[in-house]
Structure formats: structure tokens, C-alpha cells
Design a protein around this motif. Sequence first.
Motif, PDB file in Angstrom:
ATOM      1  N   GLY A  22      17.002 -51.266  52.107  1.00 30.57           N
ATOM      2  CA  GLY A  22      16.133 -50.601  51.138  1.00 30.57           C
ATOM      3  C   GLY A  22      15.077 -49.815  51.913  1.00 30.57           C
ATOM      4  O   GLY A  22      14.848 -50.066  53.101  1.00 30.57           O
ATOM      5  N   VAL A  23      14.431 -48.915  51.199  1.00 31.52           N
ATOM      6  CA  VAL A  23      13.549 -47.972  51.866  1.00 31.52           C
ATOM      7  C   VAL A  23      12.181 -48.581  52.117  1.00 31.52           C
ATOM      8  O   VAL A  23      11.657 -49.286  51.256  1.00 31.52           O
ATOM      9  CB  VAL A  23      13.388 -46.720  50.979  1.00 31.52           C
ATOM     10  N   CYS A  24      11.619 -48.304  53.296  1.00 29.63           N
ATOM     11  CA  CYS A  24      10.181 -48.493  53.424  1.00 29.63           C
ATOM     12  C   CYS A  24       9.576 -47.183  53.921  1.00 29.63           C
ATOM     13  O   CYS A  24      10.276 -46.347  54.500  1.00 29.63           O
ATOM     14  CB  CYS A  24       9.818 -49.689  54.289  1.00 29.63           C
ATOM     15  N   GLY A  25       8.320 -47.006  53.645  1.00 30.26           N
ATOM     16  CA  GLY A  25       7.745 -45.704  53.955  1.00 30.26           C
ATOM     17  C   GLY A  25       6.285 -45.801  54.323  1.00 30.26           C
ATOM     18  O   GLY A  25       5.624 -46.812  54.050  1.00 30.26           O
ATOM     19  N   ILE A  43       6.856 -40.543  55.845  1.00 28.01           N
ATOM     20  CA  ILE A  43       8.060 -40.874  56.601  1.00 28.01           C
ATOM     21  C   ILE A  43       8.744 -42.016  55.875  1.00 28.01           C
ATOM     22  O   ILE A  43       8.076 -42.966  55.463  1.00 28.01           O
ATOM     23  CB  ILE A  43       7.686 -41.336  58.029  1.00 28.01           C
ATOM     24  N   GLU A  44      10.050 -41.909  55.702  1.00 23.69           N
ATOM     25  CA  GLU A  44      10.766 -43.028  55.108  1.00 23.69           C
ATOM     26  C   GLU A  44      11.872 -43.474  56.053  1.00 23.69           C
ATOM     27  O   GLU A  44      12.472 -42.663  56.768  1.00 23.69           O
ATOM     28  CB  GLU A  44      11.353 -42.657  53.740  1.00 23.69           C
ATOM     29  N   ARG A  45      12.113 -44.740  56.075  1.00 22.52           N
ATOM     30  CA  ARG A  45      13.165 -45.300  56.925  1.00 22.52           C
ATOM     31  C   ARG A  45      13.888 -46.404  56.182  1.00 22.52           C
ATOM     32  O   ARG A  45      13.305 -47.130  55.377  1.00 22.52           O
ATOM     33  CB  ARG A  45      12.575 -45.890  58.207  1.00 22.52           C
ATOM     34  N   GLU A  46      15.169 -46.518  56.519  1.00 20.91           N
ATOM     35  CA  GLU A  46      15.956 -47.609  55.978  1.00 20.91           C
ATOM     36  C   GLU A  46      16.868 -48.088  57.093  1.00 20.91           C
ATOM     37  O   GLU A  46      17.319 -47.270  57.913  1.00 20.91           O
ATOM     38  CB  GLU A  46      16.781 -47.106  54.774  1.00 20.91           C
ATOM     39  N   ILE A  73       8.882 -42.682  46.110  1.00 23.40           N
ATOM     40  CA  ILE A  73       8.724 -43.904  46.904  1.00 23.40           C
ATOM     41  C   ILE A  73       7.321 -44.432  46.623  1.00 23.40           C
ATOM     42  O   ILE A  73       6.327 -43.770  46.927  1.00 23.40           O
ATOM     43  CB  ILE A  73       8.872 -43.618  48.405  1.00 23.40           C
ATOM     44  N   ILE A  74       7.274 -45.587  46.007  1.00 21.38           N
ATOM     45  CA  ILE A  74       5.978 -46.156  45.633  1.00 21.38           C
ATOM     46  C   ILE A  74       5.686 -47.364  46.512  1.00 21.38           C
ATOM     47  O   ILE A  74       6.517 -48.272  46.619  1.00 21.38           O
ATOM     48  CB  ILE A  74       5.971 -46.540  44.141  1.00 21.38           C
TER      49      ILE A  74
END
Lengths: 163, 580
Positions: free
Chosen positions: A150-153, A82-85, A4-5
Motif C-alpha cells: 500500500g502507498v505511503c507518502g 513523494i509516494e512509494r509502495e 493520498i491522505i
Amino acid sequence: MRHIISVLMENEPGALSRVVGLFSQRNYNIESLTVAPTEDATLSRLTVTTIGNDRVVEQITKQLNKLIDVVKVVDLSEGEHIEREVMMIKLKASGQMRAEIKRTCDIFRGQIIDVTPTTYTVQLVGASDKLDAFISALGSASILEVVRSGVCGIARGEKVLSL
Amino acid sequence: MLIEGTTVELLSGAEMVVRALRDEGVKYIYGYPGGSLLHVYDALFQQEDVQHVLVRHEQAATHMADAYARATGKAGVALVTSGPGATNAVTGIATAFMDSIPMVVITGQVMSHLIGEDAFQETDMLGISRPVVKHNFSVQRPEDIPSIVRKAFHIAESGRPGPVVIDVPKDMTTPTERYPYEYPKQVKMRSYTPITRGHTGQIKKATDLLLNAKRPVIYTGGGVIMGDASTELTELSRLLNFPVTNTLMGLGGFPGTDRQFIGMLGMHGSYEANMAMHHADLILAVGARFDDRVTNACDKFCPTAKVVHIDIDPASISKTIQADIPIVGPAKVVLEEMIQLVKGSKKQPDADALHAWWQQIDEWRQRHGGRFRTDDSELMKPQQVIEMLSKVTNGDAFVTSDVGQHQMFAAQYYKFNKPNRWINSGGLGTMGFGLPAAMGVKMNFPDDDVACVTGEGSIQMNIQELSTCNQYDLPVKILCLNNQSLGMVRQWQDMNYESRHSQSYMKSLPDFVKLVESYGHVGMKVDKYSDLEGAMREAFALKDRLVFMDIAVDPFEHVYPMQVPRGSMRDMWLSKTERT
């Protein structure tokens, strides 16, 4: 490996196309991509998930850093994060399926955010694999439509990505 | 017009474009007018500081600007109109991008309110140029023009240089709308801060490795040329007594006639350079990017070598070949720091090991020295032409080239003793580069000899520029190595396709002598080696005339050495019949 960039970049027209263009131009993979302005209206934060070996990911971060509009780049997967979608999913919900779907939804801590006599629309927040698990628990027969953000982190602890 | 009570001038967007170029110290711009740029061209007409050079095709404008940059290190400027003007410039922009050449290209654009409506001569130049520029700008407000131009030059020339495009919609240049003009002295960009020096700890570690090396090679590229580091490179190399090899882009970074120079490396590199690389225990790479035309198969590359890699661009380090000691920084500053460390060190380079290493290298040199054979026929070898050019010009000329066999022969046989004199399209391999490049150099170095080494294929890709040469009196010397075929394509077809010469034969060539005469220049035809020296001396003696030498060369000659595909550095064809 999945990375995750997170990218902090100038909120300028064309900045996003430079990032996306870089990925296609250099044959890097994009699994998901999200972008929105930050509390500072001149900056956008972009999160991209990609799959590649260490060498490829090192190149990705270096090449991103070279873009003039990019202010900072961090590979969140290098540390605790932490990642959330967010997913919204519209489901067929009639007859006895209605109760079954409600139960599954509760198990995954989803929320029903829209209801008709024959459908439920469920909102679910979590890491991507949790969203995947929800989809497979329901089975494709009941799914009418899926939309994922999509992922944010963000990094855990006191580390911050800012100017 | 001044703002009352101040010295601040009010200028239109068009005037600001021109004034900003003047304030940037630009003397010549190369371009071609068109609808979207008419206001700018009118502003150009009304001043004398910035001189415009009218080319015959926009590609040539970009190559002229590019060659100026290669010869001086400063950004060249091209001005082209929207739509086809802009797309014609793309090849030249990509050429500069691949070789990291600073350039500012101003492209016209349709009026802002028409963008996106498929207007006449509209093209999305920001989108089209994006993958081949270091950065691009679109002017949204005329008052931003001065700061955008300043930023464009700053970005183009600093860090790893590259081309920058400024897209200017026509309504940003309206002559009747005036704004206060002030040219910014400094640029501050929070997202762009080029590195100014290397990491001292890394440089120390690298210097230790250098002083312990037994079979070292210094391998340098275009970064030494554009980074103005050839003096430092030469000093460090002499201090250490290490062999030096240059990439195609790096020729001239170290004196070509020096004993420590072992030639170009890579696909058509010298036998000794490729052998030395393969057997090295330490490679000091400076401003070079381990490109596929250098390394051959990466997994077989230099199996016993540790790699120290100095580059201003971190993305060039460990991209194809893993560096043991990466050093991010400008070549000039890092090399200077190394020189001081070497001078201050108690440890000396390992003289015994170096002596043995030089013996080995000299043996390789002797084993495969001359590299080409002349036979009894009168047919000239292309290599002989380049050797003669080197002799006639004392190795001092600016030499531009096109792309193909003649380019490799020029790189192998012209001995470049100074940087910035070898001007060729290395990365993109752009045929049609040579003539406009020679023009760009000649315009800025009128007293120097400028030779364009080309072939009858490449020269026809921008031959219309003979007209520009006439208009601006650009007496370059064109050496056309005429083998009546696309030599490099043909060579590959000979080697890999059982000599099926698919589309590599040039039928119905023009009579070049008559052609150049019709443009007002001097043409010469040379068929025999015995005539070559006299003709060439005569050509260079005609100081104020463009001379086109149509030189018939052996159509069957191949470029050797040539690395064997997917092999290591040392796997080479040395002639049509010998292999390592």
C-alpha cells in the motif's frame, strides 16, 4: 481523482478501526491503506489512498478530523509530494525465462531477494503505477504471488506533518 | 479510606465510577442492572448523591438521559449491563447521535480475560457503538476511570455534542482493589480542541451580505437549541427584520408566536416557509445541516439564494448544499459578533426591499393559512388536538413526541416560544422515544407540564415504562392520537401505492384505559371534539397523576403540506387534491 491522505493519530487500541469504520460507514472508497507507529511511540501515521471528486475528498478529510483519536490530517495530493509502495512478487523462473525475468527486473530497478531453482522473489519500490507497469511487463503467466504494502507518502520540501 | 497523611481517598473502580459521576454534578442516572455491573450497583447502593432510576428496558434509560440533555443542554447518563443491556441501548445512543445530543452511556463488560472468548453476555460494544457515538472508551486500568469519565463528559458536551460510551469490564470495578481517587478538573487532549469562535473576516463578509439582502430567510436548526443561542438569534432577527424558519430540531429557537416566524420548513414545512426559501436571495443557516428532509432535491434547492452557513461542525458545511460563506464556530458566539457588527454598521437593512418581501410572505401566509379542514362529523382532526394542547398549556409545556403523523402535527401546531421544550427524535426517527423522553424531562422539571404526544403505534414500543412512571411518581400527560393505523406509513401508501395498506393497520389494540389503570394511572377515552377541552383541562389539573388520554382521531387525515419527492422547496401537496 486519486488522493493520498495522511493521518497522524493516537497510537491507541481501536483507533485504526475508527478510521476504517468511517470509510465503510460513509461509503468512501479505500484503494490502499498502510499504518505504523512513528518515531513518537504514542503516534501512528496512516496513509490511505482514495478515489473521489473534490466534494467527497473534502468530506473525507473533515470527517477524519472529527475522529477524536485523529490528531492531524493532510491531503498530500494537494501539493508536491513523494509516494512509494513496496511490492514483493514471486515469479516462476526456469529455463530461458530466468534470464528474461532478471533483465526485466534490472530495467525496473528491482532486487531479487530470494532464489530457488524454479522461482525468483523480487522486491520493487516505487510509485504504484511503476509497480503496476512491472506486473504488466511480466505477464500473468509467470506470477505466482504478489504482495504490496500500500502507498505511503510524504510532502516535498520543508513542509512536515507533525504535532 | 484515605491514604495515610493525605486527603486522597482510596476507592475501588466501582466506587470511582459513582464518585466521578457525583463530581460531574450528576443527580440522576437511568439504568438497569446486570451481572457485569453488580459491583457498580453495590457502590450506588451505598451512597445517596447519585440517584439511580430503574427503567424497564435499556432503550428507555438512554431516551430518559437523552431527553434530560435536550431539556438542559447537559449530558444525561445511562448505565446498562453488558451484552443485551448494551445492545438494547444502541437505538437510544443512535437517536442521540443523529440529533447531536450529549450523553454518557456506561456499559458493563465481561472480565478483561474473557473478552473475545464469547463469554456469557459478552458483546463487542466498542465495535457495535462505534458508528453511532462521538467517541467511546474502554477502561483498561481502574485508576484511569476518573480521567476517562471527565473526558467523556467533556467530549459529549463540547463542540458538536454527541453520545460517548464507556465500556467497563467487570474486573475494573472489583470492590477489594482500591486506588487513589482524584477527579481531574481539566481535560487536555491534543487531538480534540473544539472551536470556540468564528473567523472574524468571514463573519464580516456574511454581515455585509445580510445588510444587502432583499429577500433573506434565516433558517435555523438544533444547533441554536443545543448551542444556547436562541437569545442571540432572536435579537439578530429582530434587528434585521428578517423572516425566520426553524427545522424540526430547531423549533423553539425563535418564538413560535412571533410575527417574524414563518413556521417549520422542509418536507412537512409551512407553505410560506418553503416558498420563502425557494425565492430567497440570501439564506442564513445557523446550526442546521441541510438534511434531506429539509432540502428536497439538492439540485433544485433555492436557485437564487446565496448561502451563509454557521455551524460548529465543519463537516456539516457544504456537505449537501455548497455554502458561499462558511463560518465554523459556536452559533452563540458567531451570532453575538454579527449583532455587534450590524449595530455598528452605517448601513441599514434594505427597508423597502424587506417591506416588499414581507408583503409577499404575508400573501403566502394568507393563501394557505389554516391548512386543515374540519368537517361536520364528530371525528376529531389530530391537528385540533394539538391546537387544544397548545391552548390548555399556554404554549409553555415540555412536549415530547414519538414518530409519525402525530409528530409532524405537534411540530406544526404547537407554538413553541422557548427553546429546549420540544423534545423529539428528528434524525433517527425513533418510535418509542416519546414516553421515556417525557419521563426524563418530568423527573428533572417536576413543576412543569410535560406532555407526550404519541400514537397508538409508537406508544406500544415502550409502553412498559408506565411501570417506571408508577415507581417514581412521574405524572406526565400522554396524548395518544389514536387513528388505529400507522398513520405516516398509511399516508405514503395512500399517496404512492394506490392505498394498498400493507401492514399499516393496527389490529387488536389494547383497551388503553384499562391498561394504564392496571399500572396505577388514570386513563381517559375521548371520542368527541366537544369533550376534548374539558378532558384535557381535567388531565392537566391532576398534577400528581399520570393521565393517558386515548383520543380517537380521523384515521384518514394526512399531513400537509408535503413536498413532492425530487422536487424543489416550493413543490408541495397542500391537501389531498391541491398541488403548488
